[in-house]
Design a protein around this motif. Structure first.
Motif, PDB file in Angstrom:
ATOM      1  N   VAL A 121       1.998  11.108  15.103  1.00 17.02           N
ATOM      2  CA  VAL A 121       2.761  10.586  14.064  1.00 17.02           C
ATOM      3  C   VAL A 121       2.151   9.505  13.157  1.00 17.02           C
ATOM      4  CG1 VAL A 121       5.037   9.560  13.305  1.00 17.02           C
ATOM      5  CG2 VAL A 121       4.987  11.313  15.570  1.00 17.02           C
ATOM      6  N   ASP A 122       1.742   9.707  11.756  1.00 13.96           N
ATOM      7  CA  ASP A 122       1.186   8.697  11.313  1.00 13.96           C
ATOM      8  C   ASP A 122       1.952   7.920  10.095  1.00 13.96           C
ATOM      9  OD1 ASP A 122      -1.453   7.461  10.429  1.00 13.96           O
ATOM     10  OD2 ASP A 122      -2.183   9.505   9.481  1.00 13.96           O
ATOM     11  N   ASP A 123       1.441   6.730   9.699  1.00 12.98           N
ATOM     12  CA  ASP A 123       2.280   6.064   8.578  1.00 12.98           C
ATOM     13  C   ASP A 123       1.255   5.469   7.765  1.00 12.98           C
ATOM     14  OD1 ASP A 123       3.615   4.529   6.994  1.00 12.98           O
ATOM     15  OD2 ASP A 123       5.011   3.706   8.529  1.00 12.98           O
ATOM     16  N   GLY A 124       0.861   6.178   6.822  1.00  8.14           N
ATOM     17  CA  GLY A 124      -0.111   5.587   5.867  1.00  8.14           C
ATOM     18  C   GLY A 124      -1.610   6.464   5.806  1.00  8.14           C
ATOM     19  N   GLY A 125      -1.731   6.986   6.933  1.00  8.49           N
ATOM     20  CA  GLY A 125      -2.634   7.744   6.830  1.00  8.49           C
ATOM     21  C   GLY A 125      -4.126   7.456   7.383  1.00  8.49           C
ATOM     22  N   ASP A 126      -3.928   6.178   8.532  1.00  9.12           N
ATOM     23  CA  ASP A 126      -5.018   5.807   9.280  1.00  9.12           C
ATOM     24  C   ASP A 126      -5.456   6.733  10.225  1.00  9.12           C
ATOM     25  OD1 ASP A 126      -5.111   3.395   7.606  1.00  9.12           O
ATOM     26  OD2 ASP A 126      -4.182   2.190   8.959  1.00  9.12           O
ATOM     27  N   PHE A 127      -4.614   7.268  10.905  1.00  5.27           N
ATOM     28  CA  PHE A 127      -4.834   8.479  12.051  1.00  5.27           C
ATOM     29  C   PHE A 127      -5.601   9.359  11.453  1.00  5.27           C
ATOM     30  CE2 PHE A 127      -1.597   8.069  15.551  1.00  5.27           C
ATOM     31  CZ  PHE A 127      -2.394   7.050  16.013  1.00  5.27           C
ATOM     32  N   THR A 128      -4.830  10.013  10.161  1.00  2.00           N
ATOM     33  CA  THR A 128      -5.608  11.205   9.573  1.00  2.00           C
ATOM     34  C   THR A 128      -7.102  10.897   9.143  1.00  2.00           C
ATOM     35  OG1 THR A 128      -3.572  11.788   8.686  1.00  2.00           O
ATOM     36  CG2 THR A 128      -5.189  12.702   7.593  1.00  2.00           C
ATOM     37  N   ALA A 129      -7.345   9.522   8.817  1.00  2.00           N
ATOM     38  CA  ALA A 129      -8.424   9.297   8.471  1.00  2.00           C
ATOM     39  C   ALA A 129      -9.642   9.430   9.470  1.00  2.00           C
ATOM     40  CB  ALA A 129      -8.637   7.987   7.720  1.00  2.00           C
ATOM     41  N   ILE A 130      -9.003   8.548  10.506  1.00  2.00           N
ATOM     42  CA  ILE A 130      -9.881   8.627  11.866  1.00  2.00           C
ATOM     43  C   ILE A 130     -10.299  10.007  12.203  1.00  2.00           C
ATOM     44  CG2 ILE A 130     -10.009   7.823  14.341  1.00  2.00           C
ATOM     45  CD1 ILE A 130      -8.509   5.230  13.292  1.00  2.00           C
ATOM     46  N   LEU A 131      -9.144  10.833  12.438  1.00  2.00           N
ATOM     47  CA  LEU A 131      -9.351  12.260  13.028  1.00  2.00           C
ATOM     48  C   LEU A 131     -10.363  13.148  12.147  1.00  2.00           C
ATOM     49  CD1 LEU A 131      -5.640  13.107  14.342  1.00  2.00           C
ATOM     50  CD2 LEU A 131      -7.747  12.596  15.591  1.00  2.00           C
ATOM     51  N   HIS A 132     -10.333  12.861  10.838  1.00  2.00           N
ATOM     52  CA  HIS A 132     -11.456  13.517   9.881  1.00  2.00           C
ATOM     53  C   HIS A 132     -12.554  12.866   9.876  1.00  2.00           C
ATOM     54  CE1 HIS A 132      -7.464  15.623   8.574  1.00  2.00           C
ATOM     55  NE2 HIS A 132      -8.461  16.282   8.200  1.00  2.00           N
ATOM     56  N   GLY A 133     -12.678  11.763  10.140  1.00  2.00           N
ATOM     57  CA  GLY A 133     -14.080  11.062  10.068  1.00  2.00           C
ATOM     58  C   GLY A 133     -14.845  10.655  11.164  1.00  2.00           C
ATOM     59  N   GLU A 134     -14.451   9.468  11.757  1.00  2.00           N
ATOM     60  CA  GLU A 134     -15.177   9.056  12.818  1.00  2.00           C
ATOM     61  C   GLU A 134     -14.945   9.653  14.196  1.00  2.00           C
ATOM     62  OE1 GLU A 134     -14.551   4.500  14.718  1.00  2.00           O
ATOM     63  OE2 GLU A 134     -13.631   4.985  12.959  1.00  2.00           O
ATOM     64  N   HIS A 135     -13.668  10.187  14.622  1.00  2.00           N
ATOM     65  CA  HIS A 135     -13.522  10.853  15.773  1.00  2.00           C
ATOM     66  C   HIS A 135     -12.994  12.055  15.706  1.00  2.00           C
ATOM     67  CE1 HIS A 135     -14.725   7.352  18.238  1.00  2.00           C
ATOM     68  NE2 HIS A 135     -13.858   6.734  17.852  1.00  2.00           N
ATOM     69  N   PRO A 136     -13.618  13.272  14.915  1.00  2.00           N
ATOM     70  CA  PRO A 136     -13.013  14.427  15.039  1.00  2.00           C
ATOM     71  C   PRO A 136     -12.795  14.952  16.290  1.00  2.00           C
ATOM     72  CG  PRO A 136     -15.238  14.407  14.365  1.00  2.00           C
ATOM     73  CD  PRO A 136     -15.077  13.090  14.485  1.00  2.00           C
ATOM     74  N   GLU A 137     -13.226  14.668  17.353  1.00  2.00           N
ATOM     75  CA  GLU A 137     -13.158  15.245  18.917  1.00  2.00           C
ATOM     76  C   GLU A 137     -12.006  14.769  19.400  1.00  2.00           C
ATOM     77  OE1 GLU A 137     -15.134  12.465  17.933  1.00  2.00           O
ATOM     78  OE2 GLU A 137     -14.772  10.970  19.407  1.00  2.00           O
ATOM     79  N   TYR A 138     -11.349  13.715  18.852  1.00  2.00           N
ATOM     80  CA  TYR A 138      -9.894  13.319  19.354  1.00  2.00           C
ATOM     81  C   TYR A 138      -8.907  14.443  18.826  1.00  2.00           C
ATOM     82  CZ  TYR A 138     -11.771   8.876  20.680  1.00  2.00           C
ATOM     83  OH  TYR A 138     -12.295   7.700  21.218  1.00  2.00           O
ATOM     84  N   ALA A 139      -9.276  15.233  17.933  1.00  2.00           N
ATOM     85  CA  ALA A 139      -8.224  16.370  17.478  1.00  2.00           C
ATOM     86  C   ALA A 139      -8.324  17.595  17.939  1.00  2.00           C
ATOM     87  CB  ALA A 139      -8.600  16.338  15.938  1.00  2.00           C
ATOM     88  N   GLU A 140      -9.139  17.489  19.196  1.00  2.00           N
ATOM     89  CA  GLU A 140      -9.513  18.926  19.809  1.00  2.00           C
ATOM     90  C   GLU A 140      -8.446  19.546  20.304  1.00  2.00           C
ATOM     91  OE1 GLU A 140     -12.386  17.918  22.729  1.00  2.00           O
ATOM     92  OE2 GLU A 140     -11.196  17.191  24.343  1.00  2.00           O
ATOM     93  N   CYS A 141      -7.299  18.953  20.688  1.00  2.00           N
ATOM     94  CA  CYS A 141      -6.128  19.491  21.266  1.00  2.00           C
ATOM     95  C   CYS A 141      -4.955  19.400  19.995  1.00  2.00           C
ATOM     96  CB  CYS A 141      -5.629  18.929  22.565  1.00  2.00           C
ATOM     97  SG  CYS A 141      -6.724  18.839  23.814  1.00  2.00           S
ATOM     98  N   LEU A 142      -5.305  18.942  18.886  1.00  2.00           N
ATOM     99  CA  LEU A 142      -4.264  18.869  18.110  1.00  2.00           C
ATOM    100  C   LEU A 142      -3.676  19.884  17.378  1.00  2.00           C
ATOM    101  CD1 LEU A 142      -3.026  15.984  16.573  1.00  2.00           C
ATOM    102  CD2 LEU A 142      -4.301  16.646  14.791  1.00  2.00           C
ATOM    103  N   ILE A 143      -2.332  20.125  17.317  1.00  2.00           N
ATOM    104  CA  ILE A 143      -1.528  20.914  16.809  1.00  2.00           C
ATOM    105  C   ILE A 143      -1.294  20.428  15.277  1.00  2.00           C
ATOM    106  CG2 ILE A 143       0.634  22.753  16.845  1.00  2.00           C
ATOM    107  CD1 ILE A 143       0.892  21.811  20.106  1.00  2.00           C
ATOM    108  N   GLY A 144      -0.953  19.546  15.169  1.00  2.00           N
ATOM    109  CA  GLY A 144      -0.593  18.874  14.009  1.00  2.00           C
ATOM    110  C   GLY A 144      -0.021  17.409  13.764  1.00  2.00           C
ATOM    111  N   GLY A 145       0.773  17.090  12.732  1.00  2.00           N
ATOM    112  CA  GLY A 145       1.215  15.721  12.690  1.00  2.00           C
ATOM    113  C   GLY A 145       2.361  15.539  11.516  1.00  2.00           C
ATOM    114  N   CYS A 146       2.804  14.535  11.576  1.00  2.00           N
ATOM    115  CA  CYS A 146       3.799  13.977  10.672  1.00  2.00           C
ATOM    116  C   CYS A 146       3.429  12.756   9.856  1.00  2.00           C
ATOM    117  CB  CYS A 146       5.141  13.982  11.320  1.00  2.00           C
ATOM    118  SG  CYS A 146       5.580  15.114  12.677  1.00  2.00           S
ATOM    119  N   GLU A 147       3.701  12.826   8.538  1.00  2.00           N
ATOM    120  CA  GLU A 147       3.573  11.638   7.734  1.00  2.00           C
ATOM    121  C   GLU A 147       4.567  10.819   7.415  1.00  2.00           C
ATOM    122  OE1 GLU A 147       0.639   9.387   6.996  1.00  2.00           O
ATOM    123  OE2 GLU A 147       2.431   8.321   5.881  1.00  2.00           O
ATOM    124  N   GLU A 148       4.711   9.675   7.472  1.00  2.00           N
ATOM    125  CA  GLU A 148       6.036   8.684   7.365  1.00  2.00           C
ATOM    126  C   GLU A 148       6.169   8.570   5.730  1.00  2.00           C
ATOM    127  OE1 GLU A 148       8.450   8.006   9.280  1.00  2.00           O
ATOM    128  OE2 GLU A 148       9.321   6.227   8.412  1.00  2.00           O
TER     129      GLU A 148
END
Ligand code: NAD
Ligand code: SAH
Length: 414
Positions: A121-148
């Motif tokens: 659950v993201d609010d403003g896109g900071d999580f989304t940016a990290i998962l696409h940039g610095e730490h794509p490995e943290y998204a290895e189990c990710l089904i998806g998310g919700c933006e507030e």
């Protein structure tokens, strides 16, 4: 991560959490179902939302649904430490601290994602940016998310358009049960609540300049008018400018509003709405605040460059003294004034926003694997369910269409 819980803070935080829960009937209704069905059993959820008492109730609900929850804030100034400790005391992974430096704030976001969530659950896109940039490995189990929030969604749209979105997201902000109430009535009330509390000043009789007449701006202007202010609106969109005009507000360019305003509130999601040439003509004592994303709507470097002296007048109010002696007061460091300088939206409002969040997390967990890497509208049945629960909780009477009325509305004759 908070490893050593302060019991006194935790107790104060828990009281806040329990108090706001009394006004969150949608979450209570979902809790009863989630307790039985455990729709998130075995899943990990990472949450980055302003960490205060209402958000804590969302986290508790997600845990009731069976999830392991890690939580952080989405703004270094909006975290309430007592609430953070109350959650840590109850076994949540909490990485957040009020007043964290930007580096620390970023570490907190990364730490919260390091559980490798199934849903975020993201609010403003900071999580989304990290998962696409610095730490794509943290998204290895990710089904998806919700933006507030609105700005987070604008960024997801841009990412999707560029073909650079690597998981599905629900646009929670765009649900009717969210933006019609949260952005308008929530921001409308909580902005003035925070400004009045921080400054202890009267709003009646003041010239209030509201930049942006979108959902947030409409609420802020409406409540300023109700408090007795003379309201001026600035806009870049001709429809919104016309709406503000017909709602009875003066509409002008910021260049013309700058010398008139006593209190400025921006809510545009845009940068550089108030810049150097505006500071040059503002009145002595003007209050400058922001309700939009981040701290870029009032340009801080321009303010700093003009100041011959900078001092904290009161917690959260920084006075920038200009060469000619005028003092311009920046509230909450130019960040969302209602959250960095107050408690954010009231419980009844966040009840709906977080009702949508909880149902979207459930939907993503159940069906997200079949979704494409796109930004999705909140399913209308979820939006209606939250509105229905709220109407029921408010005890509002709703008429029901008769079969004849339904047929009449669906027809083209008569
Ligand atoms: P919106 O898109 O409905 O409205 C933004 C308005 O600002 C639009 O009408 C647009 O034309 C106008 N605008 C854009 N640039 C401008 C400029 N330079 N000068 C004047 N007007 C300009 O968005 P919204 O839902 O009202 O959200 C606004 C911002 O507030 C977003 O950043 C959103 O994420 C944030 N937000 C904050 C809170 C809060 O609690 N403080 C709550 C919800 C949303
Ligand atoms: N990270 C960005 C996010 C913008 S926050 C920033 O800090 O600038 C805007 C969002 O805050 C809104 O969409 C609203 O839903 C949410 N919000 C407002 N009051 C809140 C509260 N009391 N608790 C949690 N979230 C809140």
């Amino acid at each position: 991560m908070i490893e050593k819980v302060d019991p006194i803070l935790a107790e104060s935080g828990w009281k806040k959490i329990e108090w706001v829960r009394l006004c969150m009937p949608v979450l209570s209704a979902l809790e009863a179902r989630f307790e039985k069905e455990k729709p998130l059993a075995g899943l990990r959820v990472s949450v980055s939302v302003h960490l205060e008492a209402k958000t804590a109730n969302l986290c508790l609900l997600l845990r009731t649904a069976g999830a392991e929850v890690a939580v952080t804030g989405c703004n270094p100034l909006s975290t309430q430490d007592d609430v953070a400790h109350a959650l840590a005391a109850r076994g949540f992974r909490v990485a957040a601290r009020h007043g964290a430096s930007m580096e620390e704030y970023h570490e907190h976001l990364c730490e919260t994602l390091s559980i490798r969530p199934h849903v975020m659950v993201d609010d403003g896109g900071d999580f989304t940016a990290i998962l696409h940039g610095e730490h794509p490995e943290y998204a290895e189990c990710l089904i998806g998310g919700c933006e507030e929030t609105t700005t987070g969604i604008r960024r997801l749209e841009a990412r999707e358009k560029a073909g650079a979105l690597s998981f599905p997201m629900f646009a929670v902000n765009d649900a009717n049960s969210k933006h019609l109430f949260d952005n308008r009535y929530g921001t409308g009330q909580s902005v003035w609540d925070a400004i009045m509390h921080m400054t202890n000043m009267v709003v009646a009789g003041k010239n209030v300049v509201v930049a942006g007449y979108g959902f947030c701006g409409k609420g802020i202007a409406m409540r300023a008018k109700g408090l007795g202010a003379r309201v001026i609106v600035t806009e870049v969109d001709p429809f919104c400018a016309l709406e503000a005009n017909m709602d009875g507000f003066r509409v002008m360019k910021m260049d013309d509003a700058a010398p008139l305003g006593d209190i400025f509130v921006s809510a545009t999601g845009c940068c550089d709405v108030i810049v150097g040439r505006h500071y040059d003509v503002m009145r002595d004592g003007a209050l400058i605040s922001n309700a939009g994303h981040f701290d870029v709507e009032a340009n801080k470097p321009d303010l700093e460059a003009r100041a011959v002296e900078v001092c904290e007048r009161k917690p959260g109010i920084i006075c920038y003294r200009m060469a000619n002696g005028r003092c311009l007061n920046l509230l909450a460091d130019g960040r969302l004034v209602n959250l960095a300088g107050g408690n954010g939206h009231p419980a009844e409002i966040m009840d709906m926003s977080f009702g949508i969040q909880a149902l979207c997390v459930e939907k993503m967990a159940k069906e997200g694997r079949s979704l494409a890497n796109k930004l999705y509208d909140v399913p209308p049945e979820i939006d209606r369910e939250v509105a229905r629960l709220k109407v029921e909780a408010e005890g509002l009477g709703l008429d029901v269409l008769t079969p004849e009325q339904e047929a009449y509305l669906a027809g083209y004759e008569g």
